[in-house]
Design an enzyme around this catalytic site. Structure first.
Site, PDB file in Angstrom:
ATOM      1  N   GLU A   1      -7.296 -12.026   6.134  1.00  0.00           N
ATOM      2  CA  GLU A   1      -8.109 -10.825   5.952  1.00  0.00           C
ATOM      3  C   GLU A   1      -9.289 -11.034   5.016  1.00  0.00           C
ATOM      4  OE1 GLU A   1      -5.380  -7.876   4.509  1.00  0.00           O
ATOM      5  OE2 GLU A   1      -4.413  -9.254   3.126  1.00  0.00           O
TER       6      GLU A   1
ATOM      7  N   ASP B   1      -9.425  -5.153   6.371  1.00  0.00           N
ATOM      8  CA  ASP B   1      -9.997  -5.872   5.235  1.00  0.00           C
ATOM      9  C   ASP B   1     -11.167  -6.744   5.662  1.00  0.00           C
ATOM     10  OD1 ASP B   1      -8.529  -5.837   2.389  1.00  0.00           O
ATOM     11  OD2 ASP B   1      -7.058  -5.400   3.933  1.00  0.00           O
TER      12      ASP B   1
ATOM     13  N   HIS C   1       0.799  -1.226   0.000  1.00  0.00           N
ATOM     14  CA  HIS C   1       0.000   0.000   0.000  1.00  0.00           C
ATOM     15  C   HIS C   1       0.836   1.281   0.000  1.00  0.00           C
ATOM     16  CE1 HIS C   1      -3.861  -1.971   0.337  1.00  0.00           C
ATOM     17  NE2 HIS C   1      -3.450  -2.673   1.376  1.00  0.00           N
TER      18      HIS C   1
END
Length: 272
Positions: free
Chosen positions: A157, A183, A53
């Protein structure tokens, strides 16, 4: 110096993690070495370089991993996917381990475990990168050292992972589980991570890890939250990120400044 506390060497991270010693780290979101050096100087146990990310390519990941080693930190890389080539490049650069997103099946857990180790696995060999001391480490010494120290952590997740969580946790070569509450919250359509469905998912992951005596890592917002998770059985804690901590400190500093400092006409500093 008498009484001096000697910090464990970064290479001992997997041993301490697997023994479920309390370890503390933070995400690195900014592609520079500075935050990693600061965390090391403060005494953190590890950092997670966020290649999923945040804007990290192989070159800057390599440099930040060097900073981690120089600061006696375990440098873990959250890879952008389970691609074996991505896992290999991080380990060749000297990562202490990898954090792999979306491990939702037993097959994927087995594949990432294989990608991260030589014996019984499928990791490609090269003695020339940093992991092999640029050719100085004999082949089988390197194989044994890396297989004994590289830490592979599966991120749980996805709701479908919960259906196989016991089997995923039991995979040989998966050294621990990270609970991706963000998530899970989105995937479950929950209002927040405090929702009952997310708490139930967390409990299932922790229970699966306990059955096979493996550690659980969580991201926490505060020491109080870490204490609560420790009570449930988690032992590894990621506290915010370099950017998150900077934003929090900068915000508090600005608020304090505006409260204390006035302009010459007696009005407070503008809020805009």
């Amino acid at each position: 110096m008498s009484g001096e506390i000697v910090r464990p060497h970064f290479s001992s991270f997997r041993r301490r993690f697997s023994a479920r010693h309390a370890v503390v780290g933070s995400f690195i979101k900014t592609p520079t070495t500075h935050a990693t050096e600061i965390f090391g100087a403060l005494g953190y146990d590890f950092v997670v370089i966020d290649a999923e990310h945040a804007p990290f390519d192989r070159a800057i990941t390599d440099v930040v991993l060097l900073a981690a080693r120089g600061s006696n930190l375990a440098g873990i890389v959250r890879v952008s996917s389970d691609d074996p080539a991505k896992i290999l490049s991080c380990l060749d650069c000297g990562a202490a381990g990898v954090l792999v997103p979306h491990v939702a099946t037993v097959d994927k857990a087995r594949a990432i475990a294989a990608a991260a180790r030589y014996r019984g696995g499928r990791r490609g060999y090269s003695g020339s990168p940093r992991a092999g001391a640029y050719g100085a480490t004999p082949m089988w010494t390197l194989v044994d050292e890396q297989d004994a120290s590289v830490c592979t952590i599966a991120m749980i997740e996805d709701p479908e992972a919960l259906d196989q969580i016991d089997a995923i946790a039991a995979v040989d070569g998966i050294h621990g589980l990270f609970i991706g509450r963000g998530d899970l919250t989105v995937a479950l359509g929950a209002k927040s991570s405090a929702d009952g469905s997310v708490k139930d998912a967390v409990a299932r992951v922790i229970a699966a890890a306990k059955k096979v005596a493996k550690p659980v890592c969580v991201m926490v917002a505060s020491p109080a939250e870490a204490r609560d998770f420790a009570g449930l059985g988690a032992s590894a804690f990621i506290i915010s990120s370099d950017q998150g901590l900077m934003r929090r400190a900068a915000s508090q500093t600005l608020t304090d400044f505006k409260t204390l400092v006035q302009t010459t006409d007696g009005s407070h500093v503008s809020q805009h």
